[in-house]
Design a protein around this motif. Structure first.
Motif, PDB file in Angstrom:
ATOM      1  N   THR A 197       0.768  -1.216  -0.045  1.00 44.80           N
ATOM      2  CA  THR A 197      -0.012   0.072   0.082  1.00 44.80           C
ATOM      3  C   THR A 197       0.892   1.142  -0.095  1.00 44.80           C
ATOM      4  OG1 THR A 197      -0.136  -0.259   2.275  1.00 44.80           O
ATOM      5  CG2 THR A 197      -2.029  -1.228   1.174  1.00 44.80           C
ATOM      6  N   ASP A 201       0.995   4.401   4.348  1.00 37.50           N
ATOM      7  CA  ASP A 201      -0.173   4.330   4.062  1.00 37.50           C
ATOM      8  C   ASP A 201      -0.801   2.957   4.980  1.00 37.50           C
ATOM      9  OD1 ASP A 201      -0.448   6.381   2.231  1.00 37.50           O
ATOM     10  OD2 ASP A 201       0.673   5.161   0.915  1.00 37.50           O
ATOM     11  N   GLN A 203      -3.577   0.523   6.793  1.00 33.89           N
ATOM     12  CA  GLN A 203      -5.188   0.213   6.681  1.00 33.89           C
ATOM     13  C   GLN A 203      -5.881   0.419   7.761  1.00 33.89           C
ATOM     14  OE1 GLN A 203      -4.739  -3.780   4.434  1.00 33.89           O
ATOM     15  NE2 GLN A 203      -4.722  -2.651   2.531  1.00 33.89           N
ATOM     16  N   THR A 205     -10.184  -0.074   9.269  1.00 31.53           N
ATOM     17  CA  THR A 205     -11.646  -0.314   8.822  1.00 31.53           C
ATOM     18  C   THR A 205     -12.679   0.674   9.411  1.00 31.53           C
ATOM     19  OG1 THR A 205     -12.044  -1.734  10.785  1.00 31.53           O
ATOM     20  CG2 THR A 205     -11.232  -2.523   8.784  1.00 31.53           C
ATOM     21  N   ARG A 206     -13.553   1.127   8.806  1.00 34.11           N
ATOM     22  CA  ARG A 206     -14.779   1.792   9.081  1.00 34.11           C
ATOM     23  C   ARG A 206     -16.000   1.515   8.467  1.00 34.11           C
ATOM     24  NH1 ARG A 206     -12.921   7.355   7.853  1.00 34.11           N
ATOM     25  NH2 ARG A 206     -13.434   6.596   5.754  1.00 34.11           N
ATOM     26  N   GLN A 209     -15.747  -1.443   6.004  1.00 33.74           N
ATOM     27  CA  GLN A 209     -14.958  -1.209   5.072  1.00 33.74           C
ATOM     28  C   GLN A 209     -13.373  -0.780   5.221  1.00 33.74           C
ATOM     29  OE1 GLN A 209     -16.260  -1.575   1.739  1.00 33.74           O
ATOM     30  NE2 GLN A 209     -18.131  -2.563   2.753  1.00 33.74           N
ATOM     31  N   TYR A 211     -10.037   1.050   4.631  1.00 31.41           N
ATOM     32  CA  TYR A 211      -9.594   2.218   3.749  1.00 31.41           C
ATOM     33  C   TYR A 211      -8.266   2.398   4.304  1.00 31.41           C
ATOM     34  CZ  TYR A 211     -10.094   4.822   8.297  1.00 31.41           C
ATOM     35  OH  TYR A 211     -10.271   5.293   9.315  1.00 31.41           O
ATOM     36  N   THR A 212      -7.403   3.375   3.447  1.00 36.55           N
ATOM     37  CA  THR A 212      -6.169   3.758   3.558  1.00 36.55           C
ATOM     38  C   THR A 212      -5.884   5.077   4.548  1.00 36.55           C
ATOM     39  OG1 THR A 212      -5.414   2.247   2.117  1.00 36.55           O
ATOM     40  CG2 THR A 212      -3.736   3.765   2.775  1.00 36.55           C
ATOM     41  N   HIS A 213      -5.254   5.314   5.408  1.00 44.57           N
ATOM     42  CA  HIS A 213      -5.191   6.427   5.907  1.00 44.57           C
ATOM     43  C   HIS A 213      -3.398   6.737   6.025  1.00 44.57           C
ATOM     44  CE1 HIS A 213      -5.533   9.913   8.512  1.00 44.57           C
ATOM     45  NE2 HIS A 213      -4.658   9.535   9.260  1.00 44.57           N
TER      46      HIS A 213
END
Length: 300
Positions: A197, A201, A203, A205-206, A209, A211-213
């Motif tokens: 990633t 970056d 990974q 979950t929210r 789902q 997502y990458t932060h």
């Protein structure tokens, strides 16, 4: 209808670019190879090859036939390999490539135990994180973590590796405990340059789902061991495989944070070429490795 043997012979001629090499491969004469290709062309009513004294090249019809017929040789070899596997003893040599972390934590013990159970068998285990080319590098089996994109390979799922975000108690006492991924902006995050990633970056979950932060920090490495040492020294927050910090959690040397937000789970697979039926010993080794992961499932 043309004989299957002649179609296989035709594919061999294309792959070796030589009547002579194919003749030697099949223990027949060069003239027999030439006659069988001519016979194939006559039966199909088209010219398949352009022949010169220096090279062979395909006609348009030959290109079409080769694309369709080349899998015949692979299927035939796979069938022969499958039969050979029934009579094969648990002996010989296996070359295997495994990820560094799994190799150190699980597979060195598991695979050496497999060798002890089968005295006639030897294994050469290479530990590396880069994806190796099974065929070009002559490996019989590869253990991989991550996603399998090469359709020419078969993967047997072994287990999943859950990743965790962690830091030392000393770091958290000095800097506070982040309660959300966005709060990591105020912290020094340790980057893993090997992850697909991106180094920083991470990974999460929210709403079920992933997502990458993006986070940031002053230290990155392609070696998970270096990141763990940096975290143990109180120099930042690391995102590492759960199995790799299992002991440190139980010794209270590292503390898991953001457990409800973490979204990185990576599959671990046993991989071998699609066109090569694994032998009895490879099947047995894969199953032994799978059992090894099952016995240590609490770490993962």
């Amino acid at each position: 209808m043309p004989a299957i043997d002649d179609l296989i012979l035709f594919t061999q001629v294309i792959e070796h670019s030589s009547f002579s090499k194919v003749a030697d491969l099949n223990s027949i004469t060069k003239s027999v190879v030439s006659k069988r290709i001519s016979k194939l062309e006559k039966e199909l009513g088209v010219q398949l090859l352009y022949r010169t004294t220096r090279k062979l090249s395909l006609t348009e019809a030959g290109e079409v036939l080769y694309r369709r017929a080349k899998t015949l040789n692979q299927v035939a070899q796979s069938a022969f390999d499958a039969i050979a596997g029934y009579s094969e003893s648990m002996s010989g040599h296996i070359r295997i490539s495994v990820p560094t972390i799994s190799g150190e934590l699980v597979l060195a013990e598991v695979i050496s135990d497999f060798c002890n159970r089968h005295p006639g068998l030897t294994v050469d285990m290479s530990m590396e994180n880069d994806f190796v080319d099974l065929v070009a590098d002559n490996y019989d089996l590869v253990i991989r973590t991550g996603y399998l994109e090469d359709s020419s390979l078969i993967a047997r799922h072994l287990t999943n590796s859950r990743w965790v975000i962690c830091a030392s108690p000393a770091y958290l006492e000095r800097n506070g405990i982040p309660q959300t991924p966005t709060a990591l902006a105020r912290h020094n995050c340790l980057g893993y340059t090997y992850q697909s990633t991106g180094t920083f970056d991470w990974q999460f979950t929210r709403d079920n789902q992933v997502y990458t932060h993006k986070v940031s920090g002053n230290f990155a490495s392609d070696n998970a061991g270096a990141l763990k040492k940096a975290a143990l020294a109180g120099n930042g927050i690391a995102y590492l495989p759960s199995c790799f910090v299992y002991d440190e959690f139980h010794k209270n040397e590292l503390t898991e944070i953001l457990a409800d937000h973490v979204g990185k789970v990576v599959g671990i697979y046993a991989v071998y070429p699609y066109t090569r039926t694994p032998s009895k010993r490879i099947h047995a080794l894969i199953e032994h490795i799978r059992e090894g992961y099952v016995q240590m499932k609490d770490m993962f």
